[in-house]
Design a protein around this motif. Sequence first.
Motif, PDB file in Angstrom:
ATOM      1  N   UNK A   4      41.104  43.174  37.100  1.00 40.04           N
ATOM      2  CA  UNK A   4      40.699  43.124  35.694  1.00 40.04           C
ATOM      3  C   UNK A   4      41.560  44.071  34.862  1.00 40.04           C
ATOM      4  N   UNK A   5      41.833  45.266  35.375  1.00 44.47           N
ATOM      5  CA  UNK A   5      42.714  46.203  34.661  1.00 44.47           C
ATOM      6  C   UNK A   5      44.104  45.595  34.456  1.00 44.47           C
ATOM      7  N   UNK A   6      44.629  44.966  35.497  1.00 50.01           N
ATOM      8  CA  UNK A   6      45.944  44.337  35.399  1.00 50.01           C
ATOM      9  C   UNK A   6      45.924  43.208  34.364  1.00 50.01           C
ATOM     10  N   UNK A   7      44.834  42.437  34.353  1.00 52.29           N
ATOM     11  CA  UNK A   7      44.717  41.335  33.400  1.00 52.29           C
ATOM     12  C   UNK A   7      44.615  41.854  31.971  1.00 52.29           C
ATOM     13  N   UNK A   8      43.886  42.964  31.777  1.00 50.96           N
ATOM     14  CA  UNK A   8      43.756  43.532  30.431  1.00 50.96           C
ATOM     15  C   UNK A   8      45.089  44.079  29.928  1.00 50.96           C
ATOM     16  N   UNK A  10      48.011  42.710  30.910  1.00 52.59           N
ATOM     17  CA  UNK A  10      48.843  41.523  30.722  1.00 52.59           C
ATOM     18  C   UNK A  10      48.418  40.704  29.502  1.00 52.59           C
ATOM     19  N   UNK A  11      47.108  40.688  29.204  1.00 54.63           N
ATOM     20  CA  UNK A  11      46.595  39.873  28.110  1.00 54.63           C
ATOM     21  C   UNK A  11      45.527  40.664  27.342  1.00 54.63           C
ATOM     22  N   UNK A  12      45.976  41.630  26.515  1.00 56.58           N
ATOM     23  CA  UNK A  12      45.012  42.411  25.735  1.00 56.58           C
ATOM     24  C   UNK A  12      44.284  41.529  24.718  1.00 56.58           C
ATOM     25  N   UNK A  13      43.164  42.022  24.246  1.00 59.82           N
ATOM     26  CA  UNK A  13      42.275  41.256  23.373  1.00 59.82           C
ATOM     27  C   UNK A  13      42.976  40.543  22.209  1.00 59.82           C
ATOM     28  N   UNK A  14      43.848  41.195  21.444  1.00 60.10           N
ATOM     29  CA  UNK A  14      44.502  40.454  20.343  1.00 60.10           C
ATOM     30  C   UNK A  14      45.288  39.243  20.840  1.00 60.10           C
ATOM     31  N   UNK A  15      45.973  39.398  21.957  1.00 58.34           N
ATOM     32  CA  UNK A  15      46.750  38.285  22.520  1.00 58.34           C
ATOM     33  C   UNK A  15      45.828  37.196  23.069  1.00 58.34           C
ATOM     34  N   UNK A  16      44.700  37.616  23.643  1.00 51.34           N
ATOM     35  CA  UNK A  16      43.724  36.645  24.145  1.00 51.34           C
ATOM     36  C   UNK A  16      43.177  35.803  22.996  1.00 51.34           C
ATOM     37  N   UNK A  17      42.828  36.445  21.886  1.00 52.90           N
ATOM     38  CA  UNK A  17      42.305  35.714  20.731  1.00 52.90           C
ATOM     39  C   UNK A  17      43.352  34.725  20.221  1.00 52.90           C
ATOM     40  N   UNK A  18      44.607  35.142  20.148  1.00 58.50           N
ATOM     41  CA  UNK A  18      45.673  34.234  19.724  1.00 58.50           C
ATOM     42  C   UNK A  18      45.798  33.054  20.680  1.00 58.50           C
ATOM     43  N   UNK A  19      45.664  33.330  21.967  1.00 58.97           N
ATOM     44  CA  UNK A  19      45.771  32.266  22.967  1.00 58.97           C
ATOM     45  C   UNK A  19      44.605  31.286  22.850  1.00 58.97           C
ATOM     46  N   UNK A  93      41.312  36.118  34.442  1.00 54.58           N
ATOM     47  CA  UNK A  93      42.420  36.374  35.375  1.00 54.58           C
ATOM     48  C   UNK A  93      43.427  35.232  35.329  1.00 54.58           C
ATOM     49  N   UNK A  94      42.927  34.013  35.272  1.00 50.69           N
ATOM     50  CA  UNK A  94      43.809  32.841  35.202  1.00 50.69           C
ATOM     51  C   UNK A  94      44.618  32.841  33.904  1.00 50.69           C
ATOM     52  N   UNK A  95      43.956  33.078  32.770  1.00 48.01           N
ATOM     53  CA  UNK A  95      44.652  33.106  31.483  1.00 48.01           C
ATOM     54  C   UNK A  95      45.712  34.204  31.441  1.00 48.01           C
ATOM     55  N   UNK A  96      45.432  35.320  32.125  1.00 45.32           N
ATOM     56  CA  UNK A  96      46.365  36.447  32.139  1.00 45.32           C
ATOM     57  C   UNK A  96      47.460  36.279  33.190  1.00 45.32           C
ATOM     58  N   UNK A  97      47.361  35.236  34.008  1.00 44.92           N
ATOM     59  CA  UNK A  97      48.370  34.998  35.037  1.00 44.92           C
ATOM     60  C   UNK A  97      48.223  35.910  36.240  1.00 44.92           C
ATOM     61  N   UNK A  98      47.010  36.388  36.496  1.00 41.40           N
ATOM     62  CA  UNK A  98      46.747  37.293  37.624  1.00 41.40           C
ATOM     63  C   UNK A  98      46.059  36.511  38.732  1.00 41.40           C
ATOM     64  N   UNK A  99      46.623  36.559  39.913  1.00 37.69           N
ATOM     65  CA  UNK A  99      46.008  35.940  41.082  1.00 37.69           C
ATOM     66  C   UNK A  99      45.005  36.932  41.654  1.00 37.69           C
ATOM     67  N   UNK A 100      43.717  36.572  41.729  1.00 40.50           N
ATOM     68  CA  UNK A 100      42.723  37.515  42.252  1.00 40.50           C
ATOM     69  C   UNK A 100      43.041  37.932  43.685  1.00 40.50           C
ATOM     70  N   UNK A 101      42.885  39.229  43.936  1.00 36.89           N
ATOM     71  CA  UNK A 101      43.075  39.736  45.289  1.00 36.89           C
ATOM     72  C   UNK A 101      41.805  39.487  46.080  1.00 36.89           C
ATOM     73  N   UNK A 102      41.949  38.987  47.279  1.00 38.90           N
ATOM     74  CA  UNK A 102      40.793  38.748  48.127  1.00 38.90           C
ATOM     75  C   UNK A 102      40.468  40.032  48.874  1.00 38.90           C
ATOM     76  N   UNK A 103      39.224  40.439  48.774  1.00 39.81           N
ATOM     77  CA  UNK A 103      38.767  41.633  49.477  1.00 39.81           C
ATOM     78  C   UNK A 103      38.059  41.200  50.746  1.00 39.81           C
TER      79      UNK A 103
END
Length: 127
Positions: A4-8, A10-19, A93-103
Amino acid sequence: MTDIDRAKQALPLPNLIEKLTGSPLPSTQMRGGSLTIPSPLRDDGKTASFQITQKEDGWLWYDHGGNKVGGDEISLIEHYFSLTKRESVLRFLTLAGIQPEKRSGEKITTKKIVSTYDYTDKDGKLL
């Protein structure tokens, strides 16, 4: 650093809203780390009631109209798409292009369309 930190990053809130909206934010209206725009959650015209604010640890939003809700990027996705929290995390995570890590012991599933079907009425017309 979490997914989630990596996604934030990669795709901060202003960019997410634009997307989500397909429209650029008016950067000239940013004052003191805050920006107020029409809500992407409601179709009520051009009333600027949706505030985004940059904090030290990230971005937050608050919708002063409608249901008066707010939060971070994940909660915006939750309200925008009417998803559960888990579904919202996966969508973000998908919108930010982050592949979730499997724990260990955790099963990560994503939904995908495996086949489609054409439906016809009794006369054979495509529905």
